[in-house]
Design a protein around this motif. Structure first.
Motif, short mmCIF file in Angstrom:
data_model
loop_
_atom_site.label_atom_id
_atom_site.label_comp_id
_atom_site.label_asym_id
_atom_site.label_seq_id
_atom_site.Cartn_x
_atom_site.Cartn_y
_atom_site.Cartn_z
N TYR A 1 35.40 51.17 33.20
CA TYR A 1 36.02 51.10 31.88
C TYR A 1 35.17 51.87 30.88
O TYR A 1 33.99 52.14 31.11
CB TYR A 1 36.17 49.63 31.43
N VAL B 1 34.31 45.48 41.72
CA VAL B 1 35.70 45.15 42.05
C VAL B 1 35.78 44.92 43.55
O VAL B 1 35.54 45.84 44.34
CB VAL B 1 36.66 46.29 41.64
N ASP C 1 27.93 49.36 35.64
CA ASP C 1 28.24 48.24 34.76
C ASP C 1 27.16 47.17 34.87
O ASP C 1 26.73 46.80 35.96
CB ASP C 1 29.59 47.64 35.14
N ARG D 1 33.56 49.58 43.98
CA ARG D 1 34.65 48.91 44.70
C ARG D 1 34.11 48.45 46.05
O ARG D 1 33.63 49.27 46.83
CB ARG D 1 35.83 49.86 44.86
N GLU E 1 31.49 36.31 45.49
CA GLU E 1 32.25 36.55 44.26
C GLU E 1 31.50 36.04 43.04
O GLU E 1 31.44 36.71 42.00
CB GLU E 1 33.62 35.90 44.36
N ARG E 2 30.92 34.84 43.15
CA ARG E 2 30.17 34.28 42.02
C ARG E 2 28.93 35.11 41.73
O ARG E 2 28.59 35.35 40.56
CB ARG E 2 29.79 32.83 42.32
N GLY F 1 30.04 38.67 40.30
CA GLY F 1 30.66 38.59 38.98
C GLY F 1 31.69 39.68 38.76
O GLY F 1 32.36 40.14 39.70
N GLU F 2 31.78 40.13 37.52
CA GLU F 2 32.78 41.14 37.14
C GLU F 2 32.21 42.55 37.10
O GLU F 2 32.87 43.46 36.61
CB GLU F 2 33.38 40.77 35.78
N THR F 3 30.98 42.72 37.58
CA THR F 3 30.38 44.06 37.54
C THR F 3 30.80 44.92 38.72
O THR F 3 30.45 46.10 38.79
CB THR F 3 28.84 43.96 37.52
N ARG G 1 32.22 50.57 37.97
CA ARG G 1 32.26 49.33 38.74
C ARG G 1 32.48 49.68 40.21
O ARG G 1 33.57 50.15 40.57
CB ARG G 1 33.35 48.39 38.24
N GLU H 1 43.98 45.94 40.26
CA GLU H 1 43.88 44.90 39.24
C GLU H 1 44.55 45.33 37.95
O GLU H 1 45.09 44.50 37.20
CB GLU H 1 42.41 44.54 38.99
#
Length: 222
Positions: free
Chosen positions: A76, A123, A219, A100, A115-116, A119-121, A98, A38
């Motif tokens: 991050y 990958v 995260d 993977r 995916e919903r 979320g973004e926590t 995060r 990403e």
């Protein structure tokens, strides 16, 4: 690439194509990207040009040796405020890990639900659809290769940390394949997690091998 013999200006290239005939007989190709796609895609999208000159500076601020199970594969830096003001700046950088994820799902709609929920926590680096549905995103990842083989390759190269399996496809991956030998004493149940979308994140944080890492800050976890 460099500017000539003994010029001490070594460079490296990351290629996005499977075939690079321009390197044949000229350059030594080594290494493989197993995580952080990403980031590369963001660089290509926001700084890439046809002639190779970036539109903005892309800087590597740190580097080192990746050690599986000791070095997080993705995450991050977060500037965490100090409660006791022990640092001069009042903040301390904390690396937010995060996980993977490889998803094994019955169809694309199930993948979207995961995916919903995640979320973004995390990958999501691999999606494997069992019931034969495909789209452009999955076509490069799903072909006639058996599911167990795809998962084994991802785990062997440490491209994924955890495999999340939808309950409706129980038996695909988890019951057929132990973690590769490189994973040592980490058990199957700490790598392969069967969960519904709503429960997947909690399972990763509580049941996976990553939850056992005392120095890792996940995260989204306070």
């Amino acid at each position: 690439g460099n500017s000539g013999k003994n010029s001490n200006s070594s460079q490296f290239f990351i290629t996005f194509q499977n075939q690079t005939p321009q390197c044949d007989g000229k350059h030594v190709v080594f290494g493989q990207v197993v995580s952080g796609f990403e980031v590369l895609e963001a660089v290509e999208r926001n700084a890439g040009t046809k002639d190779g000159t970036p539109t903005v500076d892309v800087v590597i601020t740190d580097c080192g040796i990746y050690t599986p199970f000791e070095t997080p594969g993705a995450g991050y830096w977060y500037d965490s405020p100090d409660d006791d003001e022990t640092s001069y700046t009042g903040i301390s950088p904390v690396f937010m890990v995060r996980p993977r994820i490889s998803l094994i799902v019955p169809n694309l709609k199930a993948a979207e639900r995961f995916e919903r929920a995640l979320g973004e926590t995390v990958v999501i680096v691999q999606k494997i659809v069992v019931e034969g549905e495909k789209n452009d995103l999955l076509e490069s990842q799903q072909n006639d290769t058996p599911i167990e083989t795809m998962i084994h390759e991802s785990l062997s190269t440490f491209a994924v940390d955890v495999v999340v399996i939808a309950p409706s496809v129980k038996g695909k991956g988890k019951d057929c394949l132990p973690p590769p030998s490189q994973w040592g004493t980490i058990s199957r149940d700490q790598v392969f997690l069967e969960a519904k979308p709503v429960d997947a994140l909690a399972m990763i944080r509580k049941k996976s091998w990553m939850a056992m890492q005392p120095t890792w800050q996940m995260d989204g976890v306070q």
